[in-house]
Write an enzyme that holds these catalytic residues in place. Structure first.
Site, PDB file in Angstrom:
ATOM      1  N   CYS A 203       0.859  -1.191   0.000  1.00  0.00           N
ATOM      2  CA  CYS A 203       0.000   0.000   0.000  1.00  0.00           C
ATOM      3  C   CYS A 203       0.888   1.231   0.000  1.00  0.00           C
ATOM      4  CB  CYS A 203      -0.869   0.031   1.246  1.00  0.00           C
ATOM      5  SG  CYS A 203      -1.856  -1.454   1.452  1.00  0.00           S
TER       6      CYS A 203
ATOM      7  N   ARG B 211       1.282   1.814  -6.066  1.00  0.00           N
ATOM      8  CA  ARG B 211       1.449   0.790  -5.026  1.00  0.00           C
ATOM      9  C   ARG B 211       0.144   0.048  -4.725  1.00  0.00           C
ATOM     10  NH1 ARG B 211       6.191   1.283  -2.237  1.00  0.00           N
ATOM     11  NH2 ARG B 211       5.310   0.115  -0.501  1.00  0.00           N
TER      12      ARG B 211
ATOM     13  N   TRP C  44      -3.616  -1.708  -1.425  1.00  0.00           N
ATOM     14  CA  TRP C  44      -3.491  -2.939  -2.217  1.00  0.00           C
ATOM     15  C   TRP C  44      -3.966  -4.026  -1.269  1.00  0.00           C
ATOM     16  CZ3 TRP C  44      -2.455  -4.690  -6.972  1.00  0.00           C
ATOM     17  CH2 TRP C  44      -2.026  -6.008  -7.127  1.00  0.00           C
TER      18      TRP C  44
ATOM     19  N   ASN D 158       0.951  -0.188   5.933  1.00  0.00           N
ATOM     20  CA  ASN D 158       1.374  -0.940   4.755  1.00  0.00           C
ATOM     21  C   ASN D 158       2.086  -2.180   5.272  1.00  0.00           C
ATOM     22  OD1 ASN D 158       2.446  -1.874   2.320  1.00  0.00           O
ATOM     23  ND2 ASN D 158       4.234  -0.526   2.476  1.00  0.00           N
ATOM     24  N   GLY D 159       1.627  -3.365   4.870  1.00  0.00           N
ATOM     25  CA  GLY D 159       2.282  -4.603   5.325  1.00  0.00           C
ATOM     26  C   GLY D 159       1.248  -5.613   5.772  1.00  0.00           C
TER      27      GLY D 159
ATOM     28  N   GLU E 219      10.668 -19.926 -19.841  1.00  0.00           N
ATOM     29  CA  GLU E 219      10.454 -18.575 -19.307  1.00  0.00           C
ATOM     30  C   GLU E 219      11.591 -17.642 -19.733  1.00  0.00           C
ATOM     31  OE1 GLU E 219       8.079 -17.022 -18.190  1.00  0.00           O
ATOM     32  OE2 GLU E 219       8.860 -15.359 -17.017  1.00  0.00           O
TER      33      GLU E 219
ATOM     34  N   LYS F 261      10.982 -14.236 -21.871  1.00  0.00           N
ATOM     35  CA  LYS F 261      11.421 -12.907 -21.402  1.00  0.00           C
ATOM     36  C   LYS F 261      12.252 -12.222 -22.479  1.00  0.00           C
ATOM     37  CE  LYS F 261       9.291 -12.285 -18.785  1.00  0.00           C
ATOM     38  NZ  LYS F 261       8.333 -13.000 -17.980  1.00  0.00           N
TER      39      LYS F 261
ATOM     40  N   GLU G 287      10.004 -11.218 -25.612  1.00  0.00           N
ATOM     41  CA  GLU G 287       9.033 -10.128 -25.463  1.00  0.00           C
ATOM     42  C   GLU G 287       9.709  -8.784 -25.209  1.00  0.00           C
ATOM     43  OE1 GLU G 287       6.245 -10.465 -22.178  1.00  0.00           O
ATOM     44  OE2 GLU G 287       7.749 -11.436 -20.942  1.00  0.00           O
TER      45      GLU G 287
ATOM     46  N   HIS H 117      16.752 -34.004 -31.122  1.00  0.00           N
ATOM     47  CA  HIS H 117      15.661 -34.411 -32.009  1.00  0.00           C
ATOM     48  C   HIS H 117      15.269 -33.311 -33.007  1.00  0.00           C
ATOM     49  CE1 HIS H 117      15.134 -38.130 -29.797  1.00  0.00           C
ATOM     50  NE2 HIS H 117      15.138 -37.434 -28.662  1.00  0.00           N
TER      51      HIS H 117
ATOM     52  N   LYS I 225      -0.581  -5.695 -20.332  1.00  0.00           N
ATOM     53  CA  LYS I 225      -0.327  -6.324 -19.040  1.00  0.00           C
ATOM     54  C   LYS I 225      -1.375  -7.387 -18.738  1.00  0.00           C
ATOM     55  CE  LYS I 225       1.864  -6.914 -15.212  1.00  0.00           C
ATOM     56  NZ  LYS I 225       3.039  -7.791 -15.373  1.00  0.00           N
TER      57      LYS I 225
HETATM   58  O1  M6R Z   1      -2.209 -12.131 -15.589  1.00  0.00           O
HETATM   59  P1  M6R Z   1      -1.869 -13.499 -16.092  1.00  0.00           P
HETATM   60  O2  M6R Z   1      -0.833 -14.187 -15.239  1.00  0.00           O
HETATM   61  O3  M6R Z   1      -3.065 -14.358 -16.302  1.00  0.00           O
HETATM   62  O4  M6R Z   1      -1.214 -13.249 -17.508  1.00  0.00           O
HETATM   63  C1  M6R Z   1      -0.864 -14.312 -18.343  1.00  0.00           C
HETATM   64  C2  M6R Z   1       0.106 -13.848 -19.406  1.00  0.00           C
HETATM   65  O5  M6R Z   1      -0.494 -12.905 -20.241  1.00  0.00           O
HETATM   66  C3  M6R Z   1       1.364 -13.247 -18.779  1.00  0.00           C
HETATM   67  O6  M6R Z   1       1.952 -14.157 -17.894  1.00  0.00           O
HETATM   68  C4  M6R Z   1       2.397 -12.859 -19.845  1.00  0.00           C
HETATM   69  O7  M6R Z   1       2.842 -13.988 -20.524  1.00  0.00           O
HETATM   70  C5  M6R Z   1       3.547 -12.131 -19.155  1.00  0.00           C
HETATM   71  N1  M6R Z   1       3.235 -10.750 -18.980  1.00  0.00           N
HETATM   72  C6  M6R Z   1       4.832 -12.281 -19.872  1.00  0.00           C
HETATM   73  O8  M6R Z   1       5.880 -11.687 -19.174  1.00  0.00           O
END
Ligand code: M6R
Length: 613
Positions: A2, A27, A80, A104-105, A486, A490, A493, A509, A608
């Site tokens: 928060c 926050r 939050w 906050n916490g 992953e 990263k 993207e 393979h 996002k």
């Molecule tokens: O909010 P979510 O975890 O459901 O989102 C799923 C994906 O859109 C999300 O994990 C996306 O792949 C990441 N932003 C990538 O870094």
């Protein structure tokens, strides 16, 4: 996570608090509120006025036009949600008698304290852990301790957990008392006026002279000055610092991007996910009132998208090995198109940072129709996915602003470890001694993570060395395979460089055809049962002139002979290694993107939260 702010001075507090909250809204924005008192007694009835409501700051501003809060001492909060859903009643500030509190916490022992206070006649008007602290201070005041600072000090001795509190009393209207343990707190020094806040951004437009409050410190703030002591009342002498950052830099805590800030926040975020969930007395996991019946669970099906899908793949490894329950993992976007076979014996675990991903929501609806029970693992309290589910586990990572998921991922990994231990203890597959070892290691994890996130300089050098490559390959086995996926996601993207994540054993393979001297291959090779096989895969890459960057365990003397570059992470239990090995991959992707100059916090074409199918 928060945002908090307090002001004591000669000007009207509310506009200063609102302007600070605007900068703190990143926050959390489940609700907002202010409480203001007029020490001169000219306005008001001698009691602090509280104006608060669910929703973003704009809703509070609107409310304040109808219910103004005049006065020159006050506090403000943006929430939050952790304990208690987002609602008007759960919004801060909280009152008990003459005391007003923002926080906050997380107060870890809130349930025990609530029961104790209720038994002695306290009435609560919210579901929050914070209100408990207001009652504790009020009791201390009533018991004859007239001084607010002493009352706060006595109350602090009763709470466990992470906190930054600001407390105000109707009886001392020109004073704020603040305290810090694990949650950020800064004091701002003005001329005849002073401030407290969770972040310098909130007060930077008012003053640049600040004191960062240390762990275990309390501050009494008046117009005349600030007094800092430890929790025993022993004075601490602290030199003010002058902030030279711009307001925008300050919002990012001095980091160049939100993503880098969030990478560095991970040790703290993981510690917050663990708060209140590790029961060392019984070598067990507490799941916040989630009541899963392992007798009923014949199979677990994880559904998720993107990074959350990768966390689910690690979850498969953990639940199968620790609880011996069969697990499947499905991409939420594919799930309902194959008419999945599901029934009462299935527990569907829906993993979603935002709690709003439409593919995951639709998959849940399908699973519910077929009679499965649903557990959501999410970072956003009361978002759609937890509300749609039978049970919700919140990761408490705090708002993630960078589009590329980092701290949400590592806290999801922790959630799956906790779930696996919880189930393993109940199915009997996980012996008590092993659970004890794992829980002890979990508690050490934030320190080990800190070690890795602070090794950014090496990753920066590697990013410069390999950042011009046309593509990357990431390889891993077992629980490291999803980490390879992953790492590739990263890099793709953020830097727009093509990258593939592969199971190390699958390389021969097909993808082995890609390897030549221009292809960097990141190989996850921590200590463990797969080590020798992974080293053989390394040799296959190098025999074809591929460039190998190995992520290995500290103390591994052998790996240097098989790799062009080695990145070392601290040793840990096999089940927890993914939380450490993913960190250098996040940093590598970040620095490659920074080197290329792409838009790191908002990469092209992405959002996002993906609320379309
Ligand atoms: O909010 P979510 O975890 O459901 O989102 C799923 C994906 O859109 C999300 O994990 C996306 O792949 C990441 N932003 C990538 O870094």
């Amino acid at each position: 996570m928060c945002g908090i702010i307090g002001y004591v001075g000669g000007r009207q507090a509310t506009p200063i608090l609102i302007s600070g909250l605007r900068r703190l809204e990143y926050r959390g924005y489940d609700s907002a509120g202010v409480s203001v008192i007029d020490p001169s007694g000219v306005t008001g009835d001698g009691r602090a006025r509280v104006v608060r409501c669910r929703g973003k700051l704009a809703a509070l501003e609107d409310k304040l036009t109808k219910e103004p809060a005049p006065g020159t001492t006050g506090m403000g909060h943006t929430r939050w949600a952790t304990h208690g859903r987002p609602s008007d009643e759960n919004s801060h500030p909280h009152r008990a008698g003459s005391i007003t509190v923002i926080h906050n916490g997380i107060i870890e022992n809130h349930l025990a304290l609530r029961a104790e206070l209720a038994a002695s006649g306290a009435h609560f008007s919210s579901e929050t852990d914070t209100e408990i602290f207001a009652h504790l201070v009020e009791r201390a005041v009533q018991s004859g301790t007239t001084d607010l600072t002493t009352a706060v000090r006595r109350s602090l001795a009763k709470v466990r957990g992470s906190f930054a509190f600001v407390v105000m009393s109707d009886k001392e209207p020109g004073t704020l008392v603040a305290a810090k343990n694990s949650s950020p707190l800064v004091v701002g020094l003005g001329d005849g006026e002073n401030y407290v806040a969770s972040d310098v951004t909130a007060i930077l437009s008012e003053t640049r002279r600040v004191i960062f409050v240390d762990e275990g410190e309390m501050v009494t703030v008046t117009r005349q000055g600030v007094q800092i002591t430890d929790f025993d009342g022993k004075p601490r002498v602290r030199e003010p610092k002058t902030i030279t950052w711009s307001a925008v830099q300050a919002e990012k805590g001095g980091y160049k991007h939100y993503m880098l800030k969030e990478i560095h926040e991970q040790p703290r975020a993981v510690a917050d996910t663990l708060v209140g969930r590790v029961d060392l007395e019984h070598d067990d996991v507490l799941l916040d009132g989630i009541d899963l019946d392992p007798e009923r669970i014949k199979r677990i099906v994880f559904i998720a998208c993107g990074t959350s899908y990768h966390a689910s793949l690690v979850g498969e490894f953990l639940v199968e090995s620790l609880a011996r329950i069969p697990v499947e993992v499905d991409l939420a976007s594919e799930f309902r198109y194959r008419d999945p076979i599901l029934g009462r014996g299935d527990l569907v675990v829906a993993v979603s940072q935002s709690g709003e991903t439409l593919d995951t929501m639709e998959a849940i609806r399908e699973a519910k129709k077929k009679g499965a029970q649903i557990l959501a693992i999410s970072n956003v309290v009361e978002s759609s996915i937890p509300r749609l589910s039978d049970h919700a586990f919140y990761t408490h990572a705090g708002p993630e602003i960078g589009v590329a998921s980092t701290k949400a991922f590592t806290t999801q990994l922790i959630a799956t470890v906790l779930l696996a231990i919880y189930l393993g203890r109940r199915t009997g597959a996980l012996p008590r001694e092993r659970a004890r070892e794992l829980l002890a290691e979990l508690l050490q994890l934030p320190n080990k993570m800190r070690d890795v996130v602070e090794s950014g300089a090496q990753l920066q050098v590697l990013a410069r060395r390999y950042g011009h490559s046309h593509g990357f390959l990431f390889l891993g086995r077992g629980a490291q395979y999803p980490i390879a996926l992953e790492g590739a996601l990263k890099l793709k993207e953020l830097s727009y460089i093509h990258a593939e994540g592969y199971a190390a054993g699958e390389m021969k393979h097909g993808p082995i055809a890609l390897i030549d001297e221009t292809l960097p291959v990141v190989v996850l090779a921590p200590r463990g049962p797969n080590y020798d096989k992974v080293v053989s895969n390394l040799a296959e890459v190098r025999a074809r002139q591929g460039k190998v960057l190995a992520v290995a365990t500290k103390g591994d003397a052998e790996i240097g002979g098989h790799a062009d570059d080695v990145i070392l992470v601290p040793d840990s239990a096999l089940e927890l290694q993914p939380v450490l090995t993913v960190l250098p991959l996040q940093l590598l992707a970040y620095y490659v993107a920074d080197f290329k100059g792409t838009d790191i916090d908002q990469p092209r074409n992405l959002a996002k939260s993906v609320t379309v199918e």
